[in-house]
Design an enzyme around this catalytic site. Sequence first.
Site, PDB file in Angstrom:
ATOM      1  N   TYR A 105      29.771 -13.674  31.542  1.00  0.00           N
ATOM      2  CA  TYR A 105      30.190 -13.169  30.218  1.00  0.00           C
ATOM      3  C   TYR A 105      31.400 -12.250  30.337  1.00  0.00           C
ATOM      4  CZ  TYR A 105      26.332 -15.539  28.036  1.00  0.00           C
ATOM      5  OH  TYR A 105      25.500 -16.532  27.598  1.00  0.00           O
TER       6      TYR A 105
ATOM      7  N   GLN B 138      28.010 -19.623  14.934  1.00  0.00           N
ATOM      8  CA  GLN B 138      27.245 -19.717  16.181  1.00  0.00           C
ATOM      9  C   GLN B 138      28.083 -19.170  17.336  1.00  0.00           C
ATOM     10  OE1 GLN B 138      24.945 -23.741  16.359  1.00  0.00           O
ATOM     11  NE2 GLN B 138      26.705 -24.065  15.013  1.00  0.00           N
TER      12      GLN B 138
ATOM     13  N   ASP C 130      32.581 -15.367  19.911  1.00  0.00           N
ATOM     14  CA  ASP C 130      33.907 -14.734  19.915  1.00  0.00           C
ATOM     15  C   ASP C 130      34.116 -13.966  18.609  1.00  0.00           C
ATOM     16  OD1 ASP C 130      35.101 -18.048  19.283  1.00  0.00           O
ATOM     17  OD2 ASP C 130      35.170 -16.423  17.815  1.00  0.00           O
TER      18      ASP C 130
ATOM     19  N   HIS D  37      24.288 -16.173  17.123  1.00  0.00           N
ATOM     20  CA  HIS D  37      24.004 -16.188  18.567  1.00  0.00           C
ATOM     21  C   HIS D  37      24.571 -14.991  19.306  1.00  0.00           C
ATOM     22  CE1 HIS D  37      23.478 -20.822  18.122  1.00  0.00           C
ATOM     23  NE2 HIS D  37      22.476 -20.145  17.623  1.00  0.00           N
TER      24      HIS D  37
HETATM   25  N1  APR Z   1      38.067 -29.124  15.549  1.00  0.00           N
HETATM   26  C1  APR Z   1      36.837 -29.293  14.990  1.00  0.00           C
HETATM   27  N2  APR Z   1      35.732 -29.668  15.694  1.00  0.00           N
HETATM   28  C2  APR Z   1      35.911 -29.887  17.014  1.00  0.00           C
HETATM   29  C3  APR Z   1      37.158 -29.735  17.672  1.00  0.00           C
HETATM   30  C4  APR Z   1      38.271 -29.334  16.877  1.00  0.00           C
HETATM   31  N3  APR Z   1      39.487 -29.157  17.405  1.00  0.00           N
HETATM   32  N4  APR Z   1      36.975 -30.029  19.001  1.00  0.00           N
HETATM   33  C5  APR Z   1      35.659 -30.345  19.152  1.00  0.00           C
HETATM   34  N5  APR Z   1      35.029 -30.277  17.963  1.00  0.00           N
HETATM   35  C6  APR Z   1      33.614 -30.519  17.658  1.00  0.00           C
HETATM   36  C7  APR Z   1      32.913 -31.461  18.609  1.00  0.00           C
HETATM   37  O1  APR Z   1      33.098 -32.814  18.188  1.00  0.00           O
HETATM   38  C8  APR Z   1      31.463 -31.016  18.465  1.00  0.00           C
HETATM   39  O2  APR Z   1      30.819 -31.695  17.388  1.00  0.00           O
HETATM   40  O3  APR Z   1      32.954 -29.293  17.775  1.00  0.00           O
HETATM   41  C9  APR Z   1      31.586 -29.537  18.104  1.00  0.00           C
HETATM   42  C10 APR Z   1      31.209 -28.635  19.260  1.00  0.00           C
HETATM   43  O4  APR Z   1      29.847 -28.824  19.529  1.00  0.00           O
HETATM   44  P1  APR Z   1      29.154 -27.979  20.707  1.00  0.00           P
HETATM   45  O5  APR Z   1      30.032 -27.990  21.902  1.00  0.00           O
HETATM   46  O6  APR Z   1      27.746 -28.476  20.809  1.00  0.00           O
HETATM   47  O7  APR Z   1      29.165 -26.472  20.158  1.00  0.00           O
HETATM   48  P2  APR Z   1      28.192 -25.839  19.088  1.00  0.00           P
HETATM   49  O8  APR Z   1      27.731 -26.870  18.096  1.00  0.00           O
HETATM   50  O9  APR Z   1      28.867 -24.639  18.551  1.00  0.00           O
HETATM   51  O10 APR Z   1      26.935 -25.380  19.991  1.00  0.00           O
HETATM   52  C11 APR Z   1      25.918 -24.685  19.313  1.00  0.00           C
HETATM   53  O11 APR Z   1      24.794 -24.312  21.430  1.00  0.00           O
HETATM   54  O12 APR Z   1      25.155 -23.839  23.654  1.00  0.00           O
HETATM   55  C12 APR Z   1      24.685 -23.316  22.455  1.00  0.00           C
HETATM   56  O13 APR Z   1      24.650 -21.089  21.726  1.00  0.00           O
HETATM   57  C13 APR Z   1      25.514 -22.137  22.038  1.00  0.00           C
HETATM   58  O14 APR Z   1      26.379 -21.566  19.863  1.00  0.00           O
HETATM   59  C14 APR Z   1      26.222 -22.628  20.786  1.00  0.00           C
HETATM   60  C15 APR Z   1      25.293 -23.691  20.257  1.00  0.00           C
END
Ligand code: APR
Length: 238
Positions: free
Chosen positions: A55, A88, A91, A106
Site C-alpha cells: 500500500y 470502490q 484513490d 472500500h
Molecule cells: N474506462 C472505463 N472502464 C474501463 C477502462 C476505461 N478506460 N479500462 C477498463 N475498464 C473497465 C474494465 O472493462 C472492467 O469492467 O473497468 C472495469 C474494472 O474492473 P475491475 O478491475 O474488476 O475493478 P473493480 O470493478 O473496481 O473491482 C472492484 O474488487 O479487487 C476488489 O476492492 C477491489 O474495489 C475493487 C473491487
Amino acid sequence: MKKKKIVVLTGAGVSAESGIKTFRDSNGLWENYPVEDVASIEGWYRDRALVLAFYNARRREVAATQPNAAHLAIASLEKDYDVTVVTQNIDNLHERAGSSDIIHLHGEITKVRPENCYNERDGFSVKHVKDIGYRDINIGDLSDDGVQLRPHIVWFGEPVPNIEKAAEEVEKADCMLIVGTSMQVYPAAGLYLYAGSSTSIYIIDPKDVPLRDSRICHIKDVATHGMERFIEIIKKEL
Ligand code: APR
C-alpha cells in the site's frame, strides 16, 4: 427547482486513464500480487510488512497521478444535478477532481487506523481513522495508544460499513451511472438493485457488461469518451 439526483458508482476503470491499473484486466493479479495476499485480512496477519509495502507503493502511485477527464466530468455534473459519488476506488482522484459528496466503499489509501479498533457493526471505530496524506506506513508505526497502524482499506473478509448509506442514496436517485467496474465484487455490485423502477441506469465500460436488466443502457466506451456521451444523453433526459 429541486435538482435531479444522480448516483455515480465507480470502479477501477474510471482511474485507468490516469494510469492506475485495474484489478481484473491483469488476470487477477494486482501489481503482480495475488489479490488475496495483499487485500485480505488473512494476508495482513500472514505478512504485515508485505501488505504495508504494497500500500505504500499504491499511495506513492496515487500521489504521482492526476484525475482524468472522466473524474472532472463527473465532478462537473454537480453544476446541474444533485450528485453522490459511490466509489470502490481507494484513490483520492474524485476528491481532487472536485466532487464534493463521495462515499468510499472500500476505504481510502491516504488513511490509516490501529489494527485492533474493530467492532462488529462498522468493522472499525471511525474516530480512530487518521489521514496521513502520501507518507509511508511501516512496521513499528503505532497509534497514540501503541497499536500497529494498518491501511484504512476494506479487505476481502471484512464488512463494508458504508454500503447501507450508499444503498439509501441509490434508492433516491433519478438516474444511476456506473463507470468502470466489472460488477464482480459484492455488495457494491448489487447496489443497482436498489434503484427504483423509474430510475434510468447507464453503464460506461469498453467491455461487455454481465447485467441483464431492461433499465440498463450500456455506453460501450472508455470513461473519458463515455462521460461526454452520457452528459449529452442526460441533458435531454433529466
Ligand atoms: N474506462 C472505463 N472502464 C474501463 C477502462 C476505461 N478506460 N479500462 C477498463 N475498464 C473497465 C474494465 O472493462 C472492467 O469492467 O473497468 C472495469 C474494472 O474492473 P475491475 O478491475 O474488476 O475493478 P473493480 O470493478 O473496481 O473491482 C472492484 O474488487 O479487487 C476488489 O476492492 C477491489 O474495489 C475493487 C473491487
